[in-house]
Design a protein around this motif. Sequence first.
Motif, short mmCIF file in Angstrom:
data_model
loop_
_atom_site.label_atom_id
_atom_site.label_comp_id
_atom_site.label_asym_id
_atom_site.label_seq_id
_atom_site.Cartn_x
_atom_site.Cartn_y
_atom_site.Cartn_z
N GLY A 81 10.44 15.33 10.22
CA GLY A 81 9.07 15.82 10.15
C GLY A 81 8.43 15.66 8.79
N ARG A 82 9.23 15.35 7.78
CA ARG A 82 8.71 15.19 6.42
C ARG A 82 8.43 13.74 6.06
N LEU A 83 8.80 12.80 6.93
CA LEU A 83 8.69 11.38 6.61
C LEU A 83 7.33 10.82 7.02
N LEU A 84 6.67 10.13 6.10
CA LEU A 84 5.48 9.33 6.41
C LEU A 84 5.97 7.90 6.61
N VAL A 85 5.96 7.45 7.85
CA VAL A 85 6.57 6.17 8.20
C VAL A 85 5.49 5.12 8.45
N ALA A 86 5.73 3.91 7.95
CA ALA A 86 4.87 2.76 8.23
C ALA A 86 5.73 1.71 8.94
N ILE A 107 10.21 10.09 -2.33
CA ILE A 107 10.97 9.00 -1.73
C ILE A 107 10.01 7.89 -1.35
N GLY A 108 10.33 6.67 -1.74
CA GLY A 108 9.58 5.49 -1.34
C GLY A 108 10.55 4.35 -1.10
N VAL A 109 11.04 4.22 0.13
CA VAL A 109 12.09 3.25 0.43
C VAL A 109 11.71 2.41 1.63
N CYS A 110 12.37 1.27 1.75
CA CYS A 110 12.23 0.41 2.92
C CYS A 110 13.49 0.54 3.77
N LEU A 111 13.32 0.47 5.07
CA LEU A 111 14.44 0.56 6.00
C LEU A 111 14.39 -0.59 6.99
N GLY A 134 0.82 -1.21 0.00
CA GLY A 134 0.00 0.00 0.00
C GLY A 134 0.85 1.26 0.00
N GLY A 135 1.92 1.26 0.81
CA GLY A 135 2.80 2.43 0.83
C GLY A 135 3.49 2.65 -0.49
N LEU A 136 3.92 1.58 -1.14
CA LEU A 136 4.57 1.71 -2.45
C LEU A 136 3.58 2.14 -3.52
N ALA A 137 2.30 1.77 -3.37
CA ALA A 137 1.29 2.26 -4.31
C ALA A 137 1.15 3.77 -4.20
N LEU A 138 1.17 4.30 -2.98
CA LEU A 138 1.12 5.75 -2.80
C LEU A 138 2.37 6.40 -3.38
N ALA A 139 3.53 5.76 -3.19
CA ALA A 139 4.77 6.30 -3.75
C ALA A 139 4.70 6.34 -5.27
N ALA A 140 4.10 5.31 -5.87
CA ALA A 140 3.97 5.28 -7.32
C ALA A 140 3.08 6.42 -7.81
N LEU A 141 1.99 6.69 -7.11
CA LEU A 141 1.12 7.81 -7.48
C LEU A 141 1.88 9.13 -7.35
N ALA A 142 2.73 9.24 -6.31
CA ALA A 142 3.50 10.46 -6.13
C ALA A 142 4.55 10.63 -7.22
N VAL A 143 5.11 9.53 -7.71
CA VAL A 143 6.04 9.61 -8.84
C VAL A 143 5.32 10.19 -10.06
N ALA A 144 4.09 9.74 -10.28
CA ALA A 144 3.34 10.21 -11.44
C ALA A 144 2.99 11.70 -11.33
N PHE A 149 7.34 11.70 0.93
CA PHE A 149 8.48 10.97 1.47
C PHE A 149 7.91 9.80 2.28
N LEU A 150 7.95 8.59 1.73
CA LEU A 150 7.38 7.41 2.36
C LEU A 150 8.49 6.44 2.77
N VAL A 151 8.42 5.96 4.01
CA VAL A 151 9.42 5.03 4.53
C VAL A 151 8.68 3.85 5.17
N MET A 152 8.95 2.65 4.69
CA MET A 152 8.36 1.43 5.25
C MET A 152 9.45 0.67 6.03
N VAL A 153 9.16 0.33 7.27
CA VAL A 153 10.16 -0.26 8.16
C VAL A 153 9.83 -1.73 8.40
N LEU A 154 10.73 -2.61 7.97
CA LEU A 154 10.56 -4.05 8.16
C LEU A 154 11.94 -4.70 8.33
N PRO A 155 12.04 -5.73 9.17
CA PRO A 155 13.32 -6.43 9.34
C PRO A 155 13.64 -7.27 8.12
#
Length: 663
Positions: free
Chosen positions: A436-441, A411-415, A216-226, A245-251
Amino acid sequence: MTSPTPLRVIRTQPDGEALGGALGEAAPHNIQAEQCVLGAVMLSPAALAEVRPLLDNGDFYRPAHARIWDAVCALTDRGAPADPLTVGAEIGTRNLATIGGAPYLHTLISHVPAAANAGYWAHMVRALAYARTVAETGTRLLQLAATDSDPADLRARVAAEVAAVTGADRRGWPDPTPLTTAPDLPRFPIGCLPEWAAEYAACVADLTQTPVDLAGGLALAALAVAAGGNVTVNAGAWTEPTNLFLVMVLPPGNRKSEVYKAMTAPIRAAETTLIEHAGPVIAEAAIARKVAEADAERTEKAAAAHPDDPNKLANASAARLALDNAHVPAEPALFGGNDSTVEKVTSRLAEQNGRYAVLAPEGGKLFSIAGGRYSGSPDIGVFLSGHAGEEMRIERMGRPSERIDAAALTIGVCLQPGVLAGLGDTPEFREQGLLGRLLVAMPESMLGHRNARPDPIPPHITTTYERTLNTLVLSLRRLGDPDATPVTLTFTSEAQDAVVDLLEATEPRFRPGTGDLAHMTDWGGKLIGAIVRLAALLHLGEHLRDGYGHPITLATFQRAVQLGEYFTAHAQAAYDAIGADPAINHARTVLEWARRNDITRFTARDLMRGPLKNRARKVTDLDPALRVLETHGWTRRTPSTPTGGRPTAPTYETHPDLTHNPQ
């Protein structure tokens, strides 16, 4: 605060027989404490809000008190006052006699020294209720011992009784909760996305057995790229770009690369199409520049040979100007990946007319370099300007200067979780506004619960997603051409009113001491802007061909608000992980000190002399940390007996399980 009058625990029962005759003891209770609790909650709604999480009607020894408690709670749930008159009416004329009549309700209020001490009495009532539970369990164990039961069955029944009583609150304490300002983290509201994106993201999440938050987060990032750099949105008092600026956090081990490839495939395809279409244009421009270079060289030689000839000088000047204007456009590039650096991102933004993105399944390198890993000093200017859509001027030694009229970086990255926590090690990230600019999941990993045989994605869902996103990218890209007319979205009047209402509702959340965003105003101050951007992206995704020709509706804005609530909860968890809340950090320090030293009681001054030495200038500076400890059930305040007419400093008790539950 006035300290409560010490109350003696009554162990006799004037209105009933002793509980458990075999024990020879009456059920523990304290009528005065129950009266003080009930009087306090009828006097003060704040007192009820404090004690209601601690008590229920079963904690009261007198049935009449339980009935009064139920009436107070019922009135409060309806938003009605809970004074003695309305409580009496709620109980009813026929039942008033069972509680001692209407005068008894006024008697309860007269027994209250100070409503502010309601929590003290409530803890006492709860502790005695637990003591009665223990006594009842003891009675049942004695009765079991007197039966002629099978030994195995007897052991099982005794174990069940003991487990039940040990699982209850100890000494009236509730179960403590982890130290965090964040609530339980919600799942990504996938239904808020446009249908074509929601269906595909859900299917990708199921196929890869990953949290839907990632897709879902990457779908939003794709819309933002467009849309980023191509469309803006007018919120009434200000205008927002549409990049995120989207950041998804997963191990590790969560198949982030597979999800990333699936969700970004249409963007790569669109980039290939743009490169193919730009090929002839680039070739023509390159040839034209070579011709201009040759013409400039020829005319300059002629002017040098005849310096007195004004015509030759004019021809040379015109040829040089033509060469300077002979620009060869860069090959189209929509996004970069794992190897993106700050310098490369800056150059790409300049090359791509201010529109660029960084999309990667592992984006730690980008933040590491931005934090000064190699240069020794943080360099985040491109992130700050690129998020805000601001003008950028880039000057480097030995290279032509570059200018970007309105930079739009997505930005649409995983950390990895450790990388996220490490963001707090660079103070500039917080101080200059990058965090303050990061939307984190921060979704919960599915490792250990994955289905080895997921259903494949229906082909038509994949085709619809890829075709729709590809078309959206290509159509919106043309809007961002230098000669194109800028497009600005607006809201309907209803939606615009909702934007203002949300601004008003959010403002109190920043108030120190009471607001849940008070410790992260850098992020919260950009929340409404982020929701406005999300609304624009959802609108464009729903109106593929002419979304810029229609205003954003209230329904679309409400879906964006749901996404905003999701990101708010996850941002609170992220700030906790980063250690951005001093109150949480200080509370953890106090818990570790108490656990390590077997501290069962302390005062605020003990903390200033001990674990929080040099961290607070005055006792009141400790209030936020002490409030966190109390609200999470790790400590409770026990006011001291007044001395010389002046109350002494409050003493705090620590949870009895503290040494067994280190934080």
